[in-house]
Write a protein that holds these residues in place. Structure first.
Motif, mmCIF file in Angstrom:
data_model
loop_
_atom_site.group_PDB
_atom_site.id
_atom_site.type_symbol
_atom_site.label_atom_id
_atom_site.label_comp_id
_atom_site.label_asym_id
_atom_site.label_seq_id
_atom_site.Cartn_x
_atom_site.Cartn_y
_atom_site.Cartn_z
ATOM 1 N N ALA A 64 0.819 -1.245 -0.045
ATOM 2 C CA ALA A 64 -0.071 0.188 -0.077
ATOM 3 C C ALA A 64 0.836 1.271 -0.163
ATOM 4 O O ALA A 64 0.652 2.259 -0.863
ATOM 5 C CB ALA A 64 -0.764 -0.123 0.959
ATOM 6 N N GLN A 65 1.890 1.016 0.772
ATOM 7 C CA GLN A 65 2.987 2.650 0.847
ATOM 8 C C GLN A 65 3.574 2.499 -0.558
ATOM 9 O O GLN A 65 3.516 3.847 -0.975
ATOM 10 C CB GLN A 65 3.892 2.352 1.980
ATOM 11 N N GLN A 66 3.866 1.459 -1.036
ATOM 12 C CA GLN A 66 4.600 1.609 -2.623
ATOM 13 C C GLN A 66 3.744 2.192 -3.749
ATOM 14 O O GLN A 66 3.928 3.121 -4.096
ATOM 15 C CB GLN A 66 5.024 0.064 -2.936
ATOM 16 N N PHE A 67 2.375 1.816 -3.425
ATOM 17 C CA PHE A 67 1.524 2.216 -4.389
ATOM 18 C C PHE A 67 0.989 3.750 -4.162
ATOM 19 O O PHE A 67 0.968 4.652 -4.949
ATOM 20 C CB PHE A 67 0.146 1.420 -4.672
ATOM 21 N N GLU A 68 1.006 4.047 -2.977
ATOM 22 C CA GLU A 68 0.657 5.564 -2.423
ATOM 23 C C GLU A 68 1.656 6.541 -3.056
ATOM 24 O O GLU A 68 1.338 7.478 -3.607
ATOM 25 C CB GLU A 68 0.290 5.336 -1.108
ATOM 26 N N ILE A 69 2.888 6.170 -2.477
ATOM 27 C CA ILE A 69 3.965 7.072 -2.962
ATOM 28 C C ILE A 69 4.120 6.982 -4.784
ATOM 29 O O ILE A 69 4.496 8.025 -5.153
ATOM 30 C CB ILE A 69 5.248 6.699 -2.508
ATOM 31 N N GLY A 70 3.936 5.808 -5.035
ATOM 32 C CA GLY A 70 4.142 5.726 -6.736
ATOM 33 C C GLY A 70 3.118 6.602 -7.447
ATOM 34 O O GLY A 70 3.221 7.010 -8.387
ATOM 35 N N ALA A 71 2.103 6.962 -6.602
ATOM 36 C CA ALA A 71 1.049 7.750 -7.438
ATOM 37 C C ALA A 71 1.183 8.989 -7.118
ATOM 38 O O ALA A 71 1.347 9.980 -8.563
ATOM 39 C CB ALA A 71 -0.586 7.583 -6.749
ATOM 40 N N ARG A 72 2.109 9.547 -6.220
ATOM 41 C CA ARG A 72 2.670 10.803 -6.092
ATOM 42 C C ARG A 72 4.009 11.250 -7.326
ATOM 43 O O ARG A 72 3.932 12.064 -7.842
ATOM 44 C CB ARG A 72 3.408 11.055 -4.774
ATOM 45 N N ILE A 73 4.540 10.168 -7.282
ATOM 46 C CA ILE A 73 5.637 10.099 -8.463
ATOM 47 C C ILE A 73 5.225 10.290 -9.833
ATOM 48 O O ILE A 73 5.634 11.099 -10.729
ATOM 49 C CB ILE A 73 6.581 8.953 -8.270
ATOM 50 N N ALA A 74 4.197 9.478 -10.056
ATOM 51 C CA ALA A 74 3.551 9.254 -11.412
ATOM 52 C C ALA A 74 2.868 10.641 -11.757
ATOM 53 O O ALA A 74 2.793 11.251 -12.930
ATOM 54 C CB ALA A 74 2.557 8.080 -11.554
#
Length: 296
Positions: free
Chosen positions: A158-168
């Motif tokens: 969940a943390q990976q995807f949450e921060i991944g969305a900020r990066i994207a």
């Protein structure tokens, strides 16, 4: 929106991603492996100067080109430095045809529920904006799974995807790296939980295709559903403590998975080698990792 030419290279390129992103904690070990002992430098500034010299020697070698290496992951300080007078990221793409990525995490939290989440990344948006300005294509961030604990693994993903969305949101392509420790007794069970969690989060992912960096699996082709997923640009493997030969042997059996090795790439390189010896050693390493990445 990510650069179209770089996206095509990552999606279709036959080769691997070089991990040149050792950070403060892992730099002394990387230098020692290279033949530079801690007694040969004093303080962080000299340490990072020495590791940049090593990285420069690797990146500028004739063995290091986009024909076999499709991408390279840089440490933040490397991104802010130059190779042969040109910004590191732009040098990689303009001179070598290699797509530049940035390691953006700041290390790991203490373990909870058998897993280590990533530390707070500080002003991540400022770092990402700087990366875009410098010509970076994507990012990589690592967390660790140390046991088949469903609660911990779900928090990790969940943390990976949450921060991944900020990066994207910055137009960068995130590489999510929830690493499963290869020495744990319940590695296969942890991988089952991890794959299920990633697939669930991919179903809810609304951005452009992302990337995954995963430990080599216990069961061959276990990550094929992720490799074939329309929301995944590429799945790459970390060597995770295996020797280069061991990692290459396992990787060669994984259909569609390519390498993103760090220690495996620099294995055998030495500050004491002549340029000819260094280039020949690196060339052999690059060729072996390339061959394992494009097999069968």
């Amino acid at each position: 929106m990510a650069d179209a030419a770089m996206t095509k290279k990552i999606r279709e390129g036959r080769g691997f991603i070089a991990a040149l992103d050792q950070s403060g904690g892992s730099t002394p070990k990387a230098l020692a492996q290279y033949g530079v002992q801690e007694s040969e430098y004093s303080g962080e500034t000299e340490m990072f100067d020495r590791i940049h010299q090593m990285r420069t020697r690797i990146v500028t070698s004739p063995a290091f080109t986009g024909e076999r290496i499709i991408g390279a992951i840089l440490f933040e300080q490397t991104m802010d430095r130059e190779f042969e007078g040109k910004g590191a990221a732009r040098y990689l793409w303009d001179e070598k045809g290699i797509v530049p990525f940035l390691k953006c995490d700041k290390g790991l939290m203490p373990a909870v529920d058998d897993c280590q989440l990533m530390k707070d990344m500080g002003d991540l948006d400022a770092l990402l904006s700087r990366a875009v300005e410098k010509g970076v294509f994507g990012t990589k961030m690592r967390s660790v799974i140390g046991g088949a604990n469903r609660t911990g693994i779900e928090a990790n993903v969940a943390q990976q995807f949450e921060i991944g969305a900020r990066i994207a949101a910055h137009g960068l392509v995130p590489i999510l790296e929830p690493e499963v420790t290869i020495t744990i007794d319940d590695k296969a069970e942890a991988e089952e939980m991890l794959r299920a969690s990633i697939l669930e989060h991919l179903d809810a992912w609304e951005g452009e295709p992302l990337m995954l960096k995963l430990s080599l699996p216990s069961v061959d082709d276990f990550y094929k559903p992720l490799i074939d997923h329309p929301k995944v640009l590429r799945v790459v493997a970390l060597s995770g403590g295996y020797s280069r030969d061991e990692a290459n042997a396992i990787l060669a059996r994984q259909d569609g998975m390519i390498a993103s090795f760090s220690r495996g790439l620099s294995e055998g390189l030495s500050a004491q080698q002549s340029e000819a010896e260094f280039d020949a050693t690196l060339d052999a390493a690059v060729q072996s990792i390339h061959d394992a990445s494009v097999a069968p």
